[in-house]
Design an enzyme around this catalytic site. Structure first.
Site, short mmCIF file in Angstrom:
data_model
loop_
_atom_site.label_atom_id
_atom_site.label_comp_id
_atom_site.label_asym_id
_atom_site.label_seq_id
_atom_site.Cartn_x
_atom_site.Cartn_y
_atom_site.Cartn_z
N GLY A 85 15.11 -46.65 -19.59
CA GLY A 85 15.79 -45.51 -20.20
C GLY A 85 16.57 -45.88 -21.46
N CYS A 103 17.44 -39.05 -12.87
CA CYS A 103 18.08 -40.28 -12.39
C CYS A 103 19.21 -39.94 -11.42
CB CYS A 103 18.64 -41.11 -13.54
SG CYS A 103 19.41 -42.63 -12.92
N LYS A 111 9.97 -36.38 -16.54
CA LYS A 111 10.04 -37.13 -15.28
C LYS A 111 10.82 -36.36 -14.23
CE LYS A 111 10.24 -41.54 -13.33
NZ LYS A 111 10.63 -42.84 -13.83
N GLY A 142 5.38 -43.98 -7.44
CA GLY A 142 6.20 -43.99 -6.22
C GLY A 142 5.52 -44.88 -5.20
C1 LIG Z 1 15.62 -50.94 -10.92
C2 LIG Z 1 15.04 -49.61 -11.29
C3 LIG Z 1 15.40 -49.03 -12.50
C4 LIG Z 1 14.87 -47.78 -12.86
N1 LIG Z 1 15.20 -47.23 -14.07
C5 LIG Z 1 14.64 -46.06 -14.45
C6 LIG Z 1 14.91 -45.51 -15.74
O1 LIG Z 1 15.60 -46.12 -16.58
N2 LIG Z 1 14.36 -44.30 -16.05
C7 LIG Z 1 13.55 -43.62 -15.16
O2 LIG Z 1 13.07 -42.52 -15.48
N3 LIG Z 1 13.24 -44.14 -13.95
C8 LIG Z 1 13.77 -45.33 -13.58
N4 LIG Z 1 13.44 -45.86 -12.35
C9 LIG Z 1 12.50 -45.15 -11.46
C10 LIG Z 1 11.07 -45.72 -11.58
O3 LIG Z 1 10.58 -45.59 -12.91
C11 LIG Z 1 10.11 -45.00 -10.60
O4 LIG Z 1 10.07 -43.62 -10.91
C12 LIG Z 1 10.54 -45.15 -9.15
O5 LIG Z 1 11.08 -46.42 -8.91
C13 LIG Z 1 9.37 -44.92 -8.18
O6 LIG Z 1 8.33 -45.84 -8.40
P1 LIG Z 1 8.19 -47.25 -7.58
O7 LIG Z 1 8.33 -46.92 -6.13
O8 LIG Z 1 6.83 -47.78 -7.95
O9 LIG Z 1 9.29 -48.13 -8.06
C14 LIG Z 1 13.96 -47.11 -11.98
C15 LIG Z 1 13.60 -47.72 -10.76
C16 LIG Z 1 14.12 -48.95 -10.41
C17 LIG Z 1 13.69 -49.58 -9.11
#
Ligand SMILES: Cc1cc2nc3c(=O)[nH]c(=O)nc-3n(C[C@H](O)[C@H](O)[C@H](O)COP(=O)(O)O)c2cc1C
Length: 302
Positions: A47, A130, A165, A243
């Site tokens: 972000g 978020c 998002k 996800g």
């Molecule tokens: C440590 C961390 C930081 C994240 N930072 C952001 C972010 O800056 N902006 C955003 O839209 N999503 C953020 N997310 C969400 C991820 O992009 C994603 O939507 C979410 O983790 C689900 O996918 P996953 O299960 O493969 O991690 C973050 C997730 C994690 C784990």
């Protein structure tokens, strides 16, 4: 180049459907020492806000059953730093660049979009989901009228392809998806994390300093898949599904549910090669099953 792997999201042609999920891949620099960034369909950067944000107090990461909790709070050095340092680095690579943008207020979202409007980025991803910021984030992402308003406002400041998002923290994800599209979204990204909590029974307090955080990883995949499936059945814009994706089989489930592309997040932390393995796995599946293009299987599940 393998034509079978190509996919188009919001008019942007990706060489394959595998993208990094925002916040889990930095701006690509660290991972670039381990994997070839040129292999990726796109890199979504963490972000970016108009001013630097310092994020939430530590501890802000915890491992859980089937995933992790984070309460980072969108810590980032701001859009000027991104333009000066991260963008030139990413541009040296043959991959698309998606910039995840965040704000505490409508004006802040618009300011980042406006600042990036003339920059050489391929797509903006508007993070209205978020769970780890007190103002902005979820407050914008859970009420359909607000979603439409913030998307409309940002749309006004940029002609770049715009994906929005979405948060899973809603009763009806299709209602939010429709609102984002009616505000001008060219694509949708889903899902962001689910709010969760972990308690240390020995210290008798919450593990995260912020007490609650965003839950991600394999445990959320069935929820994410269901939401991607529902949204793909409801709107006509392409969906970036994410996800809990950790394997190529997971990614194919999202594509069969209708996703145009997939993003890999938490899996990067325990396996930095996850994206590359998923790309190879999808390619192998298409070859073995003699499938001419991803379109042949996209949304194949009724
Ligand atoms: C440590 C961390 C930081 C994240 N930072 C952001 C972010 O800056 N902006 C955003 O839209 N999503 C953020 N997310 C969400 C991820 O992009 C994603 O939507 C979410 O983790 C689900 O996918 P996953 O299960 O493969 O991690 C973050 C997730 C994690 C784990």
């Amino acid at each position: 180049m393998d034509d079978r792997m190509e996919t188009v999201v919001a008019g942007v042609a990706l060489k394959n459907p595998v993208i990094t999920a925002s916040g889990t891949f930095g701006s690509g620099r660290e991972y670039g020492e381990l994997i070839d960034l040129n292999c990726l369909g796109a890199v979504t950067v963490k972000g970016v806000s108009c001013e630097p944000w310092k994020g939430n107090p530590i501890p802000r990461i915890a491992e859980t059953q089937s995933g992790m909790l984070n309460s980072i709070g969108l810590q980032n050095p701001g859009v000027e730093h991104f333009i000066e340092h991260d963008l030139p680095f990413l541009r040296q690579h043959d991959t698309k660049i998606i910039v995840n943008i965040c704000g505490h207020t409508l004006a802040q979202y618009c300011a980042v979009a406006e600042r990036l409007a003339d920059c050489d980025v391929d797509m903006l991803e508007l993070n209205i989901s978020c769970p780890n910021v007190e103002e902005g984030g979820l407050a914008f992402g859970t009420a359909p009228r607000m979603v439409e308003r913030v998307v409309q406002a940002v749309r006004h400041y940029t002609g770049q392809p715009l994906t929005v998002k979405l948060s899973p923290e809603v009763t009806d994800i299709t209602e939010i998806a429709r609102a984002a599209v009616s505000g001008g979204a060219d694509a949708l990204s889903l899902i962001n994390t689910l709010r969760g909590m972990k308690i240390d029974i020995h210290r008798r307090r919450a593990v995260l300093a912020s007490k609650t955080g965003g839950y991600s990883g394999p445990g959320i995949m069935p929820v994410a898949l269901r939401m991607v499936y529902e949204v793909c059945k409801t709107v006509d814009v392409p969906v970036i599904g994410m996800g809990g994706i950790a394997t190529f089989e997971d990614a194919l489930e999202f594509i069969m549910a209708g996703a145009a592309a997939v993003a890999v997040g938490t899996a990067n932390f325990h396996n930095p090669y996850a994206t590359v393995e998923i790309i190879e796995g999808i390619r192998g599946y298409l070859e073995e099953n003699d499938i001419a293009s991803l379109d042949k299987i996209r949304g194949i599940v009724d």
